[in-house]
Design a protein around this motif. Structure first.
Motif, PDB file in Angstrom:
ATOM      1  N   SER A  21       0.809  -1.221   0.000  1.00 30.10           N
ATOM      2  CA  SER A  21       0.000   0.000   0.000  1.00 30.10           C
ATOM      3  C   SER A  21       0.842   1.270   0.000  1.00 30.10           C
ATOM      4  CB  SER A  21      -0.948   0.018   1.191  1.00 30.10           C
ATOM      5  OG  SER A  21      -0.233   0.053   2.408  1.00 30.10           O
ATOM      6  N   GLU A  22       2.050   1.213   0.576  1.00 26.56           N
ATOM      7  CA  GLU A  22       2.866   2.425   0.653  1.00 26.56           C
ATOM      8  C   GLU A  22       4.350   2.079   0.728  1.00 26.56           C
ATOM      9  OE1 GLU A  22       3.342   6.448   3.419  1.00 26.56           O
ATOM     10  OE2 GLU A  22       2.017   4.852   4.069  1.00 26.56           O
ATOM     11  N   VAL A  23       5.145   2.913   0.078  1.00 28.87           N
ATOM     12  CA  VAL A  23       6.595   2.835   0.185  1.00 28.87           C
ATOM     13  C   VAL A  23       7.064   4.218   0.606  1.00 28.87           C
ATOM     14  CG1 VAL A  23       8.754   2.493  -1.060  1.00 28.87           C
ATOM     15  CG2 VAL A  23       6.798   1.044  -1.578  1.00 28.87           C
ATOM     16  N   SER A  24       7.830   4.265   1.694  1.00 25.39           N
ATOM     17  CA  SER A  24       8.324   5.541   2.208  1.00 25.39           C
ATOM     18  C   SER A  24       9.843   5.517   2.255  1.00 25.39           C
ATOM     19  CB  SER A  24       7.811   5.791   3.631  1.00 25.39           C
ATOM     20  OG  SER A  24       6.417   5.785   3.665  1.00 25.39           O
ATOM     21  N   ILE A  25      10.428   6.661   1.911  1.00 26.17           N
ATOM     22  CA  ILE A  25      11.870   6.807   2.037  1.00 26.17           C
ATOM     23  C   ILE A  25      12.143   7.806   3.156  1.00 26.17           C
ATOM     24  CG2 ILE A  25      12.456   6.179  -0.325  1.00 26.17           C
ATOM     25  CD1 ILE A  25      12.599   9.200  -0.940  1.00 26.17           C
ATOM     26  N   GLY A  26      13.313   7.715   3.755  1.00 24.17           N
ATOM     27  CA  GLY A  26      13.657   8.636   4.823  1.00 24.17           C
ATOM     28  C   GLY A  26      15.151   8.673   5.049  1.00 24.17           C
ATOM     29  N   PHE A  27      15.567   9.534   5.953  1.00 22.83           N
ATOM     30  CA  PHE A  27      16.983   9.722   6.287  1.00 22.83           C
ATOM     31  C   PHE A  27      17.826   9.939   5.037  1.00 22.83           C
ATOM     32  CE2 PHE A  27      15.873   6.976  10.084  1.00 22.83           C
ATOM     33  CZ  PHE A  27      15.811   8.047  10.966  1.00 22.83           C
ATOM     34  N   GLY A  28      17.347  10.805   4.157  1.00 29.19           N
ATOM     35  CA  GLY A  28      18.121  11.107   2.949  1.00 29.19           C
ATOM     36  C   GLY A  28      18.341   9.892   2.075  1.00 29.19           C
ATOM     37  N   LEU A  29      17.304   9.125   1.838  1.00 29.31           N
ATOM     38  CA  LEU A  29      17.334   7.902   1.025  1.00 29.31           C
ATOM     39  C   LEU A  29      18.165   6.783   1.660  1.00 29.31           C
ATOM     40  CD1 LEU A  29      17.543   9.037  -2.711  1.00 29.31           C
ATOM     41  CD2 LEU A  29      15.732   7.712  -1.638  1.00 29.31           C
ATOM     42  N   LYS A  84      -4.995  -3.504 -10.201  1.00 28.58           N
ATOM     43  CA  LYS A  84      -4.746  -3.370  -8.768  1.00 28.58           C
ATOM     44  C   LYS A  84      -4.449  -1.913  -8.442  1.00 28.58           C
ATOM     45  CE  LYS A  84      -2.388  -3.796  -4.745  1.00 28.58           C
ATOM     46  NZ  LYS A  84      -1.946  -2.603  -4.041  1.00 28.58           N
ATOM     47  N   LYS A  85      -4.949  -1.446  -7.309  1.00 29.49           N
ATOM     48  CA  LYS A  85      -4.701  -0.082  -6.856  1.00 29.49           C
ATOM     49  C   LYS A  85      -3.198   0.160  -6.729  1.00 29.49           C
ATOM     50  CE  LYS A  85      -4.551   1.151  -2.588  1.00 29.49           C
ATOM     51  NZ  LYS A  85      -4.524   1.627  -1.270  1.00 29.49           N
ATOM     52  N   LYS A  86      -2.736   1.271  -7.209  1.00 36.75           N
ATOM     53  CA  LYS A  86      -1.319   1.617  -7.122  1.00 36.75           C
ATOM     54  C   LYS A  86      -0.967   1.986  -5.687  1.00 36.75           C
ATOM     55  CE  LYS A  86      -0.577   1.370 -11.551  1.00 36.75           C
ATOM     56  NZ  LYS A  86       0.056   0.248 -12.105  1.00 36.75           N
ATOM     57  N   PHE A  87       0.251   1.712  -5.296  1.00 35.52           N
ATOM     58  CA  PHE A  87       0.708   2.087  -3.960  1.00 35.52           C
ATOM     59  C   PHE A  87       1.148   3.550  -3.965  1.00 35.52           C
ATOM     60  CE2 PHE A  87       4.442   0.600  -6.182  1.00 35.52           C
ATOM     61  CZ  PHE A  87       5.433   1.480  -5.794  1.00 35.52           C
ATOM     62  N   THR A  88       1.211   4.139  -2.782  1.00 39.86           N
ATOM     63  CA  THR A  88       1.666   5.519  -2.667  1.00 39.86           C
ATOM     64  C   THR A  88       3.139   5.540  -2.278  1.00 39.86           C
ATOM     65  OG1 THR A  88       0.963   5.645  -0.362  1.00 39.86           O
ATOM     66  CG2 THR A  88      -0.593   6.409  -2.017  1.00 39.86           C
ATOM     67  N   MET A  89       3.820   6.571  -2.723  1.00 42.17           N
ATOM     68  CA  MET A  89       5.230   6.764  -2.413  1.00 42.17           C
ATOM     69  C   MET A  89       5.339   8.048  -1.618  1.00 42.17           C
ATOM     70  SD  MET A  89       8.210   5.484  -3.144  1.00 42.17           S
ATOM     71  CE  MET A  89       9.902   5.918  -3.258  1.00 42.17           C
ATOM     72  N   THR A  90       5.942   7.988  -0.426  1.00 38.78           N
ATOM     73  CA  THR A  90       6.072   9.180   0.408  1.00 38.78           C
ATOM     74  C   THR A  90       7.519   9.376   0.831  1.00 38.78           C
ATOM     75  OG1 THR A  90       5.562   7.922   2.418  1.00 38.78           O
ATOM     76  CG2 THR A  90       3.724   9.000   1.317  1.00 38.78           C
ATOM     77  N   ASN A  91       7.825  10.621   1.182  1.00 37.72           N
ATOM     78  CA  ASN A  91       9.145  10.981   1.670  1.00 37.72           C
ATOM     79  C   ASN A  91       8.986  11.454   3.104  1.00 37.72           C
ATOM     80  OD1 ASN A  91      11.628  12.084   2.279  1.00 37.72           O
ATOM     81  ND2 ASN A  91      11.864  13.116   0.321  1.00 37.72           N
ATOM     82  N   GLU A  92       9.481  10.682   4.059  1.00 35.31           N
ATOM     83  CA  GLU A  92       9.334  11.014   5.469  1.00 35.31           C
ATOM     84  C   GLU A  92      10.299  12.110   5.911  1.00 35.31           C
ATOM     85  OE1 GLU A  92       9.829   7.285   7.475  1.00 35.31           O
ATOM     86  OE2 GLU A  92       7.749   6.724   7.129  1.00 35.31           O
ATOM     87  N   ASP A  93      11.265  12.466   5.092  1.00 37.69           N
ATOM     88  CA  ASP A  93      12.227  13.499   5.474  1.00 37.69           C
ATOM     89  C   ASP A  93      11.537  14.832   5.731  1.00 37.69           C
ATOM     90  OD1 ASP A  93      14.384  11.830   5.430  1.00 37.69           O
ATOM     91  OD2 ASP A  93      15.057  12.423   3.432  1.00 37.69           O
ATOM     92  N   ALA A  94      10.565  15.191   4.902  1.00 39.06           N
ATOM     93  CA  ALA A  94       9.871  16.461   5.080  1.00 39.06           C
ATOM     94  C   ALA A  94       9.140  16.497   6.423  1.00 39.06           C
ATOM     95  CB  ALA A  94       8.892  16.686   3.933  1.00 39.06           C
ATOM     96  N   ILE A  95       8.504  15.399   6.794  1.00 41.10           N
ATOM     97  CA  ILE A  95       7.787  15.316   8.064  1.00 41.10           C
ATOM     98  C   ILE A  95       8.766  15.431   9.227  1.00 41.10           C
ATOM     99  CG2 ILE A  95       6.346  13.823   9.519  1.00 41.10           C
ATOM    100  CD1 ILE A  95       5.340  12.566   6.833  1.00 41.10           C
ATOM    101  N   ALA A  96       9.890  14.725   9.139  1.00 44.17           N
ATOM    102  CA  ALA A  96      10.898  14.753  10.208  1.00 44.17           C
ATOM    103  C   ALA A  96      11.513  16.142  10.344  1.00 44.17           C
ATOM    104  CB  ALA A  96      11.982  13.721   9.944  1.00 44.17           C
TER     105      ALA A  96
END
Length: 111
Positions: A21-29, A84-96
């Motif tokens: 359902s979701e793929v998130s990146i963080g800590f500068g990839l 199939k419903k596409k998953f979402t891609m988010t970047n957690e760096d902005a939130i952090a």
């Protein structure tokens, strides 16, 4: 023994990519979080039967994270049906960074 002769690890848990359902990146990839769900409120799955599973991989390498994302994208393209419903891609760096900004910007902060 060489690495190629070592026994293969046993999979403790397997989940179908159609539940992604979701793929998130963080800590500068350097971190990859992969979230799987087997339903949503509108899918008819009862709340007690819903599955939410998150896998966090700390790669410590932008190159490795991008390689994993590419591999994941290819695997999804091969195994998941087009409707199939596409998953979402988010970047957690902005939130952090926003959270840190609020803490540092506070005059009572110890930072």
């Amino acid at each position: 023994k060489s690495f190629s002769e070592a026994p293969r690890p046993v999979a403790l848990f397997r989940i179908d990519l159609s539940y992604l359902s979701e793929v998130s990146i963080g800590f500068g990839l350097q971190k990859l979080k992969i979230t799987f769900e087997n339903g949503s409120d509108s899918s008819g799955v009862e709340e007690s039967q819903m599955l939410l599973f998150e896998l966090v991989v700390l790669t410590r390498s932008r190159t490795r994270t991008l390689s994993l994302l590419s591999t994941l994208e290819s695997a999804i393209a091969e195994s998941v049906s087009p409707n199939k419903k596409k998953f979402t891609m988010t970047n957690e760096d902005a939130i952090a960074l926003e959270g840190v900004g609020k803490i540092v910007g506070d005059e009572n902060s110890l930072l």
